[in-house]
Design a protein around this motif. Structure first.
Motif, PDB file in Angstrom:
ATOM      1  N   VAL A   1       0.844  -1.198   0.000  1.00  0.00           N
ATOM      2  CA  VAL A   1       0.000   0.000   0.000  1.00  0.00           C
ATOM      3  C   VAL A   1       0.874   1.241   0.000  1.00  0.00           C
ATOM      4  O   VAL A   1       0.694   2.173  -0.791  1.00  0.00           O
ATOM      5  CB  VAL A   1      -0.946   0.033   1.231  1.00  0.00           C
ATOM      6  CG1 VAL A   1      -1.723   1.338   1.271  1.00  0.00           C
ATOM      7  CG2 VAL A   1      -1.904  -1.136   1.204  1.00  0.00           C
TER       8      VAL A   1
ATOM      9  N   THR B   1       2.849   1.743  -3.310  1.00  0.00           N
ATOM     10  CA  THR B   1       2.064   2.199  -4.464  1.00  0.00           C
ATOM     11  C   THR B   1       1.833   3.703  -4.420  1.00  0.00           C
ATOM     12  O   THR B   1       1.545   4.312  -5.439  1.00  0.00           O
ATOM     13  CB  THR B   1       0.696   1.484  -4.555  1.00  0.00           C
ATOM     14  OG1 THR B   1       0.086   1.489  -3.272  1.00  0.00           O
ATOM     15  CG2 THR B   1       0.850   0.083  -5.056  1.00  0.00           C
TER      16      THR B   1
ATOM     17  N   MET C   1       4.076   5.754  -4.067  1.00  0.00           N
ATOM     18  CA  MET C   1       5.258   6.368  -4.675  1.00  0.00           C
ATOM     19  C   MET C   1       5.330   6.160  -6.194  1.00  0.00           C
ATOM     20  O   MET C   1       6.072   6.837  -6.877  1.00  0.00           O
ATOM     21  CB  MET C   1       6.528   5.754  -4.060  1.00  0.00           C
ATOM     22  CG  MET C   1       6.661   5.992  -2.587  1.00  0.00           C
ATOM     23  SD  MET C   1       7.336   7.636  -2.283  1.00  0.00           S
ATOM     24  CE  MET C   1       7.555   7.596  -0.529  1.00  0.00           C
ATOM     25  N   ILE C   2       4.583   5.184  -6.702  1.00  0.00           N
ATOM     26  CA  ILE C   2       4.690   4.864  -8.130  1.00  0.00           C
ATOM     27  C   ILE C   2       3.988   5.921  -8.971  1.00  0.00           C
ATOM     28  O   ILE C   2       2.817   6.208  -8.748  1.00  0.00           O
ATOM     29  CB  ILE C   2       4.063   3.490  -8.429  1.00  0.00           C
ATOM     30  CG1 ILE C   2       4.775   2.394  -7.641  1.00  0.00           C
ATOM     31  CG2 ILE C   2       4.102   3.191  -9.919  1.00  0.00           C
ATOM     32  CD1 ILE C   2       4.085   1.061  -7.732  1.00  0.00           C
ATOM     33  N   PRO C   3       4.698   6.523  -9.938  1.00  0.00           N
ATOM     34  CA  PRO C   3       4.034   7.510 -10.786  1.00  0.00           C
ATOM     35  C   PRO C   3       2.899   6.847 -11.579  1.00  0.00           C
ATOM     36  O   PRO C   3       3.054   5.742 -12.094  1.00  0.00           O
ATOM     37  CB  PRO C   3       5.136   7.975 -11.745  1.00  0.00           C
ATOM     38  CG  PRO C   3       6.416   7.594 -11.100  1.00  0.00           C
ATOM     39  CD  PRO C   3       6.119   6.394 -10.269  1.00  0.00           C
ATOM     40  N   LEU C   4       1.778   7.534 -11.603  1.00  0.00           N
ATOM     41  CA  LEU C   4       0.600   7.043 -12.318  1.00  0.00           C
ATOM     42  C   LEU C   4       0.925   6.678 -13.764  1.00  0.00           C
ATOM     43  O   LEU C   4       0.406   5.701 -14.311  1.00  0.00           O
ATOM     44  CB  LEU C   4      -0.468   8.147 -12.275  1.00  0.00           C
ATOM     45  CG  LEU C   4      -1.612   8.045 -13.263  1.00  0.00           C
ATOM     46  CD1 LEU C   4      -2.632   7.066 -12.734  1.00  0.00           C
ATOM     47  CD2 LEU C   4      -2.241   9.397 -13.495  1.00  0.00           C
ATOM     48  N   GLN C   5       1.827   7.454 -14.376  1.00  0.00           N
ATOM     49  CA  GLN C   5       2.131   7.269 -15.796  1.00  0.00           C
ATOM     50  C   GLN C   5       2.672   5.877 -16.095  1.00  0.00           C
ATOM     51  O   GLN C   5       2.562   5.399 -17.211  1.00  0.00           O
ATOM     52  CB  GLN C   5       3.149   8.322 -16.261  1.00  0.00           C
ATOM     53  CG  GLN C   5       2.589   9.720 -16.387  1.00  0.00           C
ATOM     54  CD  GLN C   5       2.530  10.461 -15.059  1.00  0.00           C
ATOM     55  OE1 GLN C   5       2.811   9.903 -14.009  1.00  0.00           O
ATOM     56  NE2 GLN C   5       2.152  11.722 -15.091  1.00  0.00           N
ATOM     57  N   THR C   6       3.256   5.229 -15.068  1.00  0.00           N
ATOM     58  CA  THR C   6       3.835   3.907 -15.275  1.00  0.00           C
ATOM     59  C   THR C   6       2.795   2.887 -15.742  1.00  0.00           C
ATOM     60  O   THR C   6       3.113   1.944 -16.431  1.00  0.00           O
ATOM     61  CB  THR C   6       4.457   3.392 -13.963  1.00  0.00           C
ATOM     62  OG1 THR C   6       5.069   4.483 -13.316  1.00  0.00           O
ATOM     63  CG2 THR C   6       5.471   2.330 -14.237  1.00  0.00           C
ATOM     64  N   LYS C   7       1.562   3.084 -15.300  1.00  0.00           N
ATOM     65  CA  LYS C   7       0.543   2.088 -15.661  1.00  0.00           C
ATOM     66  C   LYS C   7      -0.461   2.623 -16.666  1.00  0.00           C
ATOM     67  O   LYS C   7      -1.405   1.931 -17.026  1.00  0.00           O
ATOM     68  CB  LYS C   7      -0.160   1.606 -14.392  1.00  0.00           C
ATOM     69  CG  LYS C   7      -0.373   2.692 -13.373  1.00  0.00           C
ATOM     70  CD  LYS C   7      -0.803   2.111 -12.031  1.00  0.00           C
ATOM     71  CE  LYS C   7      -1.293   3.246 -11.155  1.00  0.00           C
ATOM     72  NZ  LYS C   7      -1.952   2.813  -9.951  1.00  0.00           N
TER      73      LYS C   7
ATOM     74  N   TRP D   1      -9.118  -3.276  -1.960  1.00  0.00           N
ATOM     75  CA  TRP D   1      -7.800  -2.775  -2.316  1.00  0.00           C
ATOM     76  C   TRP D   1      -7.010  -3.814  -3.096  1.00  0.00           C
ATOM     77  O   TRP D   1      -6.379  -3.512  -4.117  1.00  0.00           O
ATOM     78  CB  TRP D   1      -7.014  -2.373  -1.065  1.00  0.00           C
ATOM     79  CG  TRP D   1      -5.595  -2.069  -1.415  1.00  0.00           C
ATOM     80  CD1 TRP D   1      -5.122  -0.936  -2.007  1.00  0.00           C
ATOM     81  CD2 TRP D   1      -4.475  -2.948  -1.267  1.00  0.00           C
ATOM     82  NE1 TRP D   1      -3.772  -1.046  -2.231  1.00  0.00           N
ATOM     83  CE2 TRP D   1      -3.351  -2.273  -1.792  1.00  0.00           C
ATOM     84  CE3 TRP D   1      -4.316  -4.237  -0.743  1.00  0.00           C
ATOM     85  CZ2 TRP D   1      -2.083  -2.845  -1.799  1.00  0.00           C
ATOM     86  CZ3 TRP D   1      -3.058  -4.799  -0.751  1.00  0.00           C
ATOM     87  CH2 TRP D   1      -1.956  -4.095  -1.280  1.00  0.00           C
TER      88      TRP D   1
ATOM     89  N   PRO E   1      -0.941  -3.872 -14.823  1.00  0.00           N
ATOM     90  CA  PRO E   1      -0.470  -2.802 -15.724  1.00  0.00           C
ATOM     91  C   PRO E   1       1.039  -2.581 -15.677  1.00  0.00           C
ATOM     92  O   PRO E   1       1.670  -2.376 -16.711  1.00  0.00           O
ATOM     93  CB  PRO E   1      -1.226  -1.574 -15.232  1.00  0.00           C
ATOM     94  CG  PRO E   1      -2.478  -2.117 -14.671  1.00  0.00           C
ATOM     95  CD  PRO E   1      -2.105  -3.419 -14.035  1.00  0.00           C
TER      96      PRO E   1
ATOM     97  N   ILE F   1       8.776   5.433 -20.255  1.00  0.00           N
ATOM     98  CA  ILE F   1       8.320   5.648 -18.878  1.00  0.00           C
ATOM     99  C   ILE F   1       9.103   4.768 -17.916  1.00  0.00           C
ATOM    100  O   ILE F   1       9.407   5.183 -16.798  1.00  0.00           O
ATOM    101  CB  ILE F   1       6.792   5.451 -18.751  1.00  0.00           C
ATOM    102  CG1 ILE F   1       6.264   6.072 -17.465  1.00  0.00           C
ATOM    103  CG2 ILE F   1       6.389   3.988 -18.789  1.00  0.00           C
ATOM    104  CD1 ILE F   1       6.374   7.554 -17.409  1.00  0.00           C
TER     105      ILE F   1
END
Lengths: 289, 305
Positions: free
Chosen positions: A124, A127, A129-135, B26, B37, B274
């Motif tokens: 949790v 996640t 920290m992960i940039p949204l753009q990665t997915k 979650w 993804p 990316i």
């Protein structure tokens, strides 16, 4: 006698010095405030000017004629209300999603024991920290395949699985509540989820308001995701609408600023009502790793 | 799932079951919207793929193309690193300075705090629009005020030399956002420490460098990482105001990613782009984390250094 006067004098001098320092501090703070205040006031001033007044030299802070009609133009020449309505729709659905998911998830992490909990909790956190753009690309292609592009689903679905930041916030909040509460409720015959919904949740309302406020704020300001997922302009959100105006009224800065002000207004109003909660919420999470 | 031989009481099994049920929203979301993804992005980065057709495995070709055949890639890397190097130190330093000001005990402080935080809540396109107007070369308020001081203002977003500093100063305007976090850190410092230091005869400067700063370092450390990631992710400002110009001066990495992925639909190549950014961010975070043991103070570590 003589002595007493000297002490009084010293006190007076001390008080004067303190006064001077205080006045200087305020002067400094006020001039610093100008950096934050002047842009916003200037935006307001531009928004009520006529299209000739904005290019006046020297510029006037208060125009002779206050042209409120600019705001009407913003709302009639483009479907501004529609964009606002769209955004509010997304906000309401997302808020419902967060309020359904986050307390349940946070309760599991804060109160229940199950194998693998710590590892999942670390997930949790990471996640966040992960940039949204990665997915973004796989998500986009997934939504293309199931035909959800140009709908609000890609924007609202994630809310129903809880935003990690909110989950973390509520876990921290629940952990501050005494366990005796749970035990007492258990003795009174409440089940595991009864404890959550009857006992803990009512006590979490301050934290829940933070969640609602931030859902509003972030959804209102969100730009990248609507930009990618929405194509038809009737479905645009407010920030996309504002970006579109830029193309339509390239140099009519009075209208552009009226539109910008109208876009900022709901956020500013909400901020003034909820500022203590907002600042407190972000500070409590921002401090610890 | 939970088996008998682990020796759990029925109550514990029931609790574990309830635990899994409660976190299931979650978990499902994580698997479908994050885990799969991200794995897919890694896979797609090794393929030739344009969203509609099937991805074709091409090994490292995307990465080779990125490093050897794309001048745009280097422009994006250059603009983004310059931006991070320019804005990050300023944001940190001014954030801390502002929080020190906001920590003063004077009347009306709440008013100032409210005011300084405003820019942090109105992010997005509106802030970009506002600054486009403020920094207009001819009629903007900033250049007008500068002209009163006898200074000929630059062309800001429309001058290749000034475009980056202009975007950076926009982010500096939002510094109140991190200042309130430092402020919370400052207010968490136990007052007894200050008292003890004062009794020992420490001066204000000494107290600042020996107590305030060390005890603020955990907050500082966390903010450094967050602000660094944010700086690498700069996008909206460039998309709305400059479209990457002039002369690619603000052609930030995510703008490049957006154009490749969502305008030209070179989705395989954009996946490689990316991933490279994520690796850089992870390396930088690890580097900051590695240095942390030399400058971040944790309680219980032993008082003197």
């Amino acid at each position: 006698m003589n002595n007493a006067i000297t002490i009084a004098n010293v006190r007076k001098k001390y008080r004067q010095k303190k006064m001077l320092v205080s006045v200087l501090t305020h002067l400094f703070m006020i001039s610093l405030s100008m950096i934050f205040l002047v842009p916003i006031l200037w935006m307001f001033s531009t928004a009520i000017k006529s299209r000739w007044d904005i290019f006046l030299w020297p510029p006037e802070f208060f125009p002779k004629v206050w042209q409120w009609v600019n705001f009407r133009d913003v709302f009639t020449r483009v479907p501004m209300l529609r964009f606002i309505g769209n955004t509010f729709f997304i906000i309401v659905i997302k808020t419902i999603g967060e309020l359904l998911a986050v307390p349940l998830i946070a309760y599991g992490f804060a109160r229940l024991r199950f194998p693998g909990k710590n590892a999942l909790f670390m997930l949790v956190i990471s996640t966040m920290m992960i940039p949204l753009q990665t997915k973004l690309i796989p998500l986009y292609s997934m939504y293309v395949r199931i035909g959800l592009i140009d709908t609000y689903w890609p924007l609202i679905l994630p809310a129903f699985s809880g935003t990690p930041f909110f989950i973390f916030l509520l876990i921290q909040y629940m952990k501050t509540m005494p366990r005796d509460l749970d035990d007492a409720a258990k003795i009174d015959g409440l089940g595991t989820f009864g404890i959550l919904y009857r006992i803990l949740l009512p006590l979490c309302i301050p934290a829940l308001t933070i969640i609602v406020t931030y859902t509003f704020l972030w959804t209102w300001n969100e730009f990248l995701q609507p930009l990618i997922y929405l194509n038809t302009y009737e479905k645009f959100t407010i920030q996309m609408g504002l970006e579109m105006f830029k193309g339509i009224w390239s140099v009519e800065w009075n209208l552009l600023m009226a539109a910008t002000l109208a876009t900022m207004a709901p956020v500013l109003i909400m901020y003034f009502f909820a500022q203590k909660r907002l600042i407190g919420g972000i500070a409590s999470v921002g401090m610890k790793g | 799932m939970v088996q008998k031989h682990v020796k759990r009481s029925p109550a514990a099994i029931k609790e574990a079951l309830c635990g899994y049920i409660s976190i299931s929203p979650w978990l499902v979301g994580f698997i479908i919207l994050t885990f799969i993804p991200i794995l897919s992005t890694i896979y797609y980065s090794f393929t030739r793929w344009t969203i509609m057709d099937a991805p074709v495995w091409i090994g490292l070709e995307n990465y080779i193309r990125m490093f050897t055949k794309e001048p745009l890639f280097y422009q994006a890397v250059r603009a983004t690193s310059l931006y991070v190097a320019m804005s990050l130190p300023v944001i940190i330093v001014f954030g801390v300075l502002l929080s020190l000001l906001l920590n003063m005990k004077i009347k009306g402080m709440n008013f100032y705090r409210t005011l300084f935080y405003i820019p942090a809540v109105i992010s997005g396109v509106s802030i970009a629009m506002l600054w486009t107007w403020l920094l207009q070369p001819d009629v903007g308020i900033v250049n007008t005020l500068l002209s009163y001081l006898g200074i000929q203002g630059p062309k800001w977003f429309w001058d290749p030399k000034w475009a980056l500093p202009s975007v950076a100063s926009m982010s500096l305007w939002k510094v109140g956002g991190s200042a309130v976090i430092y402020l919370a850190g400052l207010q968490n410092i136990p007052p007894q420490l200050y008292e003890a230091a004062r009794i020992d005869g420490a001066g204000k400067l000494r107290i600042f460098f020996r107590i305030t700063i060390p005890l603020l370092t955990p907050t500082l450390f966390f903010q450094l990482i967050i602000q660094m990631i944010e700086a690498f992710k700069v996008f909206t400002e460039a998309y709305v105001i400059t479209k990457g110009g002039p002369l690619k001066a603000t052609y930030f990495y995510l703008l490049y990613f957006y154009e490749e992925g969502f305008q030209h639909f070179n989705t395989g190549y954009a996946s490689a782009l990316i991933l490279f950014l994520v690796v850089i961010i992870m390396l930088m975070t690890a580097a900051v984390n590695y240095t942390s043991k030399h400058w971040v103070y944790y309680e219980g570590e032993g008082k003197s250094k």
